[in-house]
Design a protein around this motif. Structure first.
Motif, PDB file in Angstrom:
ATOM      1  N   VAL A  84       0.670  -1.109  -0.021  1.00 20.68           N
ATOM      2  CA  VAL A  84      -0.019   0.104   0.044  1.00 20.68           C
ATOM      3  C   VAL A  84       0.830   1.275   0.019  1.00 20.68           C
ATOM      4  O   VAL A  84       1.939   1.204   0.339  1.00 20.68           O
ATOM      5  N   GLY A  85       0.233   2.238  -0.589  1.00 24.19           N
ATOM      6  CA  GLY A  85       1.226   3.694  -0.570  1.00 24.19           C
ATOM      7  C   GLY A  85       0.238   4.607  -1.408  1.00 24.19           C
ATOM      8  O   GLY A  85      -0.903   4.395  -1.708  1.00 24.19           O
ATOM      9  N   PRO A  86       0.841   5.769  -1.683  1.00 20.80           N
ATOM     10  CA  PRO A  86      -0.015   6.698  -2.681  1.00 20.80           C
ATOM     11  C   PRO A  86      -0.294   5.927  -3.735  1.00 20.80           C
ATOM     12  O   PRO A  86       0.456   5.138  -4.473  1.00 20.80           O
ATOM     13  N   ALA A  87      -1.555   6.089  -4.173  1.00 21.23           N
ATOM     14  CA  ALA A  87      -2.124   5.361  -5.397  1.00 21.23           C
ATOM     15  C   ALA A  87      -2.699   6.125  -6.435  1.00 21.23           C
ATOM     16  O   ALA A  87      -2.198   7.149  -7.204  1.00 21.23           O
ATOM     17  N   GLY A  88      -4.077   6.167  -6.612  1.00 22.47           N
ATOM     18  CA  GLY A  88      -4.646   7.022  -7.880  1.00 22.47           C
ATOM     19  C   GLY A  88      -4.588   8.179  -7.704  1.00 22.47           C
ATOM     20  O   GLY A  88      -4.519   8.763  -6.766  1.00 22.47           O
ATOM     21  N   LEU A  89      -4.155   8.922  -9.001  1.00 21.45           N
ATOM     22  CA  LEU A  89      -4.051  10.196  -9.196  1.00 21.45           C
ATOM     23  C   LEU A  89      -5.052  10.829 -10.168  1.00 21.45           C
ATOM     24  O   LEU A  89      -5.452   9.941 -11.106  1.00 21.45           O
ATOM     25  N   PHE A  90      -5.700  12.105  -9.824  1.00 19.13           N
ATOM     26  CA  PHE A  90      -6.424  12.833 -10.893  1.00 19.13           C
ATOM     27  C   PHE A  90      -5.927  14.114 -11.153  1.00 19.13           C
ATOM     28  O   PHE A  90      -5.862  14.885 -10.236  1.00 19.13           O
ATOM     29  N   TYR A  91      -5.610  14.596 -12.266  1.00 24.28           N
ATOM     30  CA  TYR A  91      -5.247  15.823 -12.425  1.00 24.28           C
ATOM     31  C   TYR A  91      -6.112  16.587 -13.219  1.00 24.28           C
ATOM     32  O   TYR A  91      -6.987  16.291 -14.006  1.00 24.28           O
ATOM     33  N   GLU A  92      -6.589  17.943 -12.509  1.00 19.61           N
ATOM     34  CA  GLU A  92      -7.546  18.883 -12.852  1.00 19.61           C
ATOM     35  C   GLU A  92      -7.051  19.884 -13.580  1.00 19.61           C
ATOM     36  O   GLU A  92      -6.482  20.604 -12.929  1.00 19.61           O
ATOM     37  N   THR A  93      -7.051  19.769 -14.793  1.00 10.45           N
ATOM     38  CA  THR A  93      -6.260  20.848 -15.698  1.00 10.45           C
ATOM     39  C   THR A  93      -6.718  22.300 -15.325  1.00 10.45           C
ATOM     40  O   THR A  93      -5.879  23.113 -15.465  1.00 10.45           O
ATOM     41  N   ALA A  94      -8.038  22.732 -15.271  1.00 11.23           N
ATOM     42  CA  ALA A  94      -8.516  23.878 -15.227  1.00 11.23           C
ATOM     43  C   ALA A  94      -7.907  24.523 -13.725  1.00 11.23           C
ATOM     44  O   ALA A  94      -7.698  25.771 -13.764  1.00 11.23           O
ATOM     45  N   THR A  95      -7.742  23.720 -12.828  1.00 17.32           N
ATOM     46  CA  THR A  95      -7.429  24.373 -11.560  1.00 17.32           C
ATOM     47  C   THR A  95      -5.857  23.980 -11.298  1.00 17.32           C
ATOM     48  O   THR A  95      -5.205  24.569 -10.251  1.00 17.32           O
ATOM     49  N   ASP A  96      -5.228  23.505 -12.040  1.00 17.60           N
ATOM     50  CA  ASP A  96      -3.792  22.850 -11.835  1.00 17.60           C
ATOM     51  C   ASP A  96      -3.602  22.140 -10.339  1.00 17.60           C
ATOM     52  O   ASP A  96      -2.543  22.337  -9.815  1.00 17.60           O
ATOM     53  N   ARG A  97      -4.553  21.249 -10.438  1.00 19.63           N
ATOM     54  CA  ARG A  97      -4.782  20.612  -8.913  1.00 19.63           C
ATOM     55  C   ARG A  97      -4.476  19.130  -9.229  1.00 19.63           C
ATOM     56  O   ARG A  97      -5.351  18.623 -10.103  1.00 19.63           O
TER      57      ARG A  97
ATOM     58  N   ASN B  90      -1.290  23.713  -7.768  1.00 22.38           N
ATOM     59  CA  ASN B  90      -0.128  24.377  -8.491  1.00 22.38           C
ATOM     60  C   ASN B  90       0.661  23.142  -8.871  1.00 22.38           C
ATOM     61  O   ASN B  90       2.092  23.037  -9.073  1.00 22.38           O
ATOM     62  N   ALA B  91       0.134  21.847  -9.130  1.00 27.85           N
ATOM     63  CA  ALA B  91       0.932  20.716  -9.524  1.00 27.85           C
ATOM     64  C   ALA B  91       1.752  20.716 -10.722  1.00 27.85           C
ATOM     65  O   ALA B  91       2.756  19.786 -10.569  1.00 27.85           O
ATOM     66  N   SER B  92       1.700  21.581 -11.648  1.00 35.47           N
ATOM     67  CA  SER B  92       2.332  21.595 -12.683  1.00 35.47           C
ATOM     68  C   SER B  92       3.704  22.329 -12.417  1.00 35.47           C
ATOM     69  O   SER B  92       4.730  22.379 -13.402  1.00 35.47           O
ATOM     70  N   LYS B  93       3.707  23.040 -11.291  1.00 33.18           N
ATOM     71  CA  LYS B  93       4.711  24.102 -11.137  1.00 33.18           C
ATOM     72  C   LYS B  93       5.706  23.668  -9.911  1.00 33.18           C
ATOM     73  O   LYS B  93       6.691  24.080  -9.681  1.00 33.18           O
ATOM     74  N   THR B  94       4.855  23.216  -8.717  1.00 29.26           N
ATOM     75  CA  THR B  94       5.376  23.179  -7.420  1.00 29.26           C
ATOM     76  C   THR B  94       6.541  22.142  -7.229  1.00 29.26           C
ATOM     77  O   THR B  94       6.655  21.322  -8.118  1.00 29.26           O
ATOM     78  N   SER B  95       7.091  22.411  -6.379  1.00 34.14           N
ATOM     79  CA  SER B  95       8.156  21.351  -5.836  1.00 34.14           C
ATOM     80  C   SER B  95       7.606  20.599  -4.474  1.00 34.14           C
ATOM     81  O   SER B  95       6.426  20.975  -4.253  1.00 34.14           O
ATOM     82  N   ASN B  96       8.177  20.087  -3.553  1.00 34.54           N
ATOM     83  CA  ASN B  96       7.998  19.063  -2.595  1.00 34.54           C
ATOM     84  C   ASN B  96       6.901  20.061  -1.671  1.00 34.54           C
ATOM     85  O   ASN B  96       7.439  20.873  -1.059  1.00 34.54           O
ATOM     86  N   VAL B  97       5.672  19.585  -1.493  1.00 32.81           N
ATOM     87  CA  VAL B  97       4.658  20.309  -0.624  1.00 32.81           C
ATOM     88  C   VAL B  97       4.361  19.162   0.552  1.00 32.81           C
ATOM     89  O   VAL B  97       3.299  19.527   1.039  1.00 32.81           O
ATOM     90  N   GLY B  98       5.069  18.282   0.634  1.00 34.61           N
ATOM     91  CA  GLY B  98       4.669  17.256   1.682  1.00 34.61           C
ATOM     92  C   GLY B  98       3.295  16.419   0.958  1.00 34.61           C
ATOM     93  O   GLY B  98       3.351  16.171  -0.329  1.00 34.61           O
ATOM     94  N   LYS B  99       2.493  16.041   2.004  1.00 31.22           N
ATOM     95  CA  LYS B  99       1.331  15.437   1.371  1.00 31.22           C
ATOM     96  C   LYS B  99       0.202  16.197   0.455  1.00 31.22           C
ATOM     97  O   LYS B  99      -0.633  15.979   0.215  1.00 31.22           O
ATOM     98  N   GLY B 100       0.384  17.467   0.830  1.00 31.03           N
ATOM     99  CA  GLY B 100      -0.267  18.560   0.348  1.00 31.03           C
ATOM    100  C   GLY B 100      -1.667  18.768   1.279  1.00 31.03           C
ATOM    101  O   GLY B 100      -1.518  18.505   2.359  1.00 31.03           O
ATOM    102  N   THR B 101      -2.757  19.211   0.882  1.00 31.75           N
ATOM    103  CA  THR B 101      -3.927  19.716   1.655  1.00 31.75           C
ATOM    104  C   THR B 101      -4.868  18.605   1.814  1.00 31.75           C
ATOM    105  O   THR B 101      -5.238  18.049   0.768  1.00 31.75           O
ATOM    106  N   LEU B 102      -5.343  17.973   2.943  1.00 34.20           N
ATOM    107  CA  LEU B 102      -6.392  17.093   3.075  1.00 34.20           C
ATOM    108  C   LEU B 102      -7.675  17.430   2.539  1.00 34.20           C
ATOM    109  O   LEU B 102      -8.124  18.721   2.942  1.00 34.20           O
ATOM    110  N   VAL B 103      -8.176  16.565   1.722  1.00 38.83           N
ATOM    111  CA  VAL B 103      -9.223  16.710   1.201  1.00 38.83           C
ATOM    112  C   VAL B 103     -10.458  15.982   2.043  1.00 38.83           C
ATOM    113  O   VAL B 103     -11.658  16.493   1.887  1.00 38.83           O
ATOM    114  N   PHE B 104     -10.377  14.886   2.098  1.00 38.85           N
ATOM    115  CA  PHE B 104     -11.352  13.952   2.475  1.00 38.85           C
ATOM    116  C   PHE B 104     -10.682  12.904   3.468  1.00 38.85           C
ATOM    117  O   PHE B 104      -9.895  12.047   3.163  1.00 38.85           O
ATOM    118  N   SER B 105     -11.445  12.537   4.923  1.00 34.90           N
ATOM    119  CA  SER B 105     -10.987  11.625   5.361  1.00 34.90           C
ATOM    120  C   SER B 105     -12.457  11.244   6.325  1.00 34.90           C
ATOM    121  O   SER B 105     -12.980  12.042   6.929  1.00 34.90           O
TER     122      SER B 105
END
Length: 380
Positions: A246-259, A275-290
């Motif tokens: 197990v680990g980081p798995a499914g990814l979905f890139y949203e072009t309009a928001t660069d997320r 800012n996924a197309s430009k950013t460098s390491n941001v850790g886990k990012g922002t929690l969306v859903f738990s």
């Protein structure tokens, strides 16, 4: 091979559970149940992507060599070149080898072609030499390339290692393998930055990171550009008795928001990297859903209504026998919408896909337990 957890949550261990072949009676019963759930769900006050479906198309994802356990799912885009694939067809990649060879994880070597109108196979797009272990990381680029993640194992189906990203041309021939910045590609998303370039986002299950790769095309060529950039890190990763790792798995890139939305299977949470197309390491990012509805989220998409939908993989540490193999829908603001099970067995939900078609949406998901695919036409 040793894995470590990138957070203080308990480490989990796992080996692959046995999988059965396609069972038509089981699939028929599941389809009836799914349709009932979808229709009844319309009474909910929450807006939902799901709506009354047309009769589903279903078929086996196991090719003639007997490979089992479908992991990756992708659609052939418009104007895809060559004569092997047609726009609208689906590709499904297999993680395990045949039941006769032990049904071992990380040994599958095939990518099959699926007709979305019938759910039936029309051929094998690629068959390599095992072990390959095709993962949930599967993308098709309109420039004529198929990118497929590989996590091969040893002859016992244990000790996974990174096989990189296999790059296949439009005719299903392997032209190169990307290894830089790839350490167990468990999920992938693509940002088309132009007609001759793209960014590949890769979820690395063997070190708990997300990397961004730059690639370019020209006259049939495929080239890596520059050095891979780590944009996410610190996700939990570990072996697991129910499905290898197990680990980081499914990814979905949203072009309009660069997320970039991340299904963190080991953390049992969904994150977003801005800012996924430009950013460098941001850790886990922002929690969306738990939420308690999550049980090891793996596959991840955004429906046409803007809600996120994830597939619970049911790893050992997060599984609940009372709610097996569920798809979970929730808003980007983190509000639970609904959930339903695609199989009464644990660990069956992996890849899912939505493709807009004329007058409807084509919603597909694979079932790991039956090695099958279901395709629904749902109202827009």
């Amino acid at each position: 091979m040793e894995f470590r957890s990138a957070n203080p949550k308990p480490t989990v261990t796992r080996s692959s559970r046995p999988r059965s072949r396609l069972n038509g009676k089981l699939l028929g019963g599941l389809s009836a149940l799914l349709i009932t759930l979808l229709i009844n769900g319309l009474a909910s006050a929450q807006p939902s992507f799901f709506a009354p479906p047309f009769l589903p198309a279903q078929g086996s994802t196991s090719p003639s060599n007997g490979d089992l356990v479908p992991y990756g799912l992708a659609v052939v885009p418009r104007f895809f070149p060559g004569h092997t694939l047609s726009p609208g067809q689906l590709l499904v990649s297999n993680f395990n080898n045949s039941a006769g060879d032990g049904n071992l994880p990380g040994q599958g070597s095939t990518i099959v072609i699926i007709d979305p109108a019938t759910g039936q196979q029309t051929g094998v797009f690629f068959q390599g030499t095992q072990p390959i272990g095709f993962t949930n990381a599967l993308s098709i680029l309109p420039q004529g390339f198929v990118i497929a993640g590989s996590l091969p194992t040893n002859s016992m189906g244990t000790s996974p290692t990174s096989g990189g990203l296999l790059v296949l041309n439009a005719n299903g021939n392997q032209i190169t393998t990307i290894t830089d910045g790839v350490n167990g590609a468990w999920g992938m998303a693509v940002n088309q930055t132009g007609g001759s370039s793209a960014q590949l986002f890769v979820a690395n299950v063997l070190d708990g990171t997300i990397t961004r790769l730059e690639v370019s095309f020209g006259k049939g060529s495929f080239n890596e550009v520059g050095t891979p950039t780590t944009i996410g890190s610190g996700y939990a990763f570990a072996p697991d008795m129910a499905g290898l790792v197990v680990g980081p798995a499914g990814l979905f890139y949203e072009t309009a928001t660069d997320r970039l939305y991340v299904a963190a299977e080991g953390d049992n949470e969904i994150f977003v990297i801005k800012n996924a197309s430009k950013t460098s390491n941001v850790g886990k990012g922002t929690l969306v859903f738990s939420d308690p509805s999550l049980e090891g989220p793996l596959g991840l998409i955004i429906g046409p209504n803007g809600n996120l939908i994830t597939a619970n993989a049911d790893p050992t540490h997060f599984q609940n026998p009372a709610t097996p193999s569920e798809l979970v829908e929730f808003t980007k603001s983190g509000k639970f919408v609904r959930e339903f099970s695609i199989d009464p067995n644990l660990g069956a939900a992996f890849a899912l896909l939505n493709v807009p078609v004329i007058g409807a949406n084509e919603f597909s998901y694979v079932d790991d337990f039956t090695s099958s695919i279901t395709i629904l036409r749902v109202a827009p």
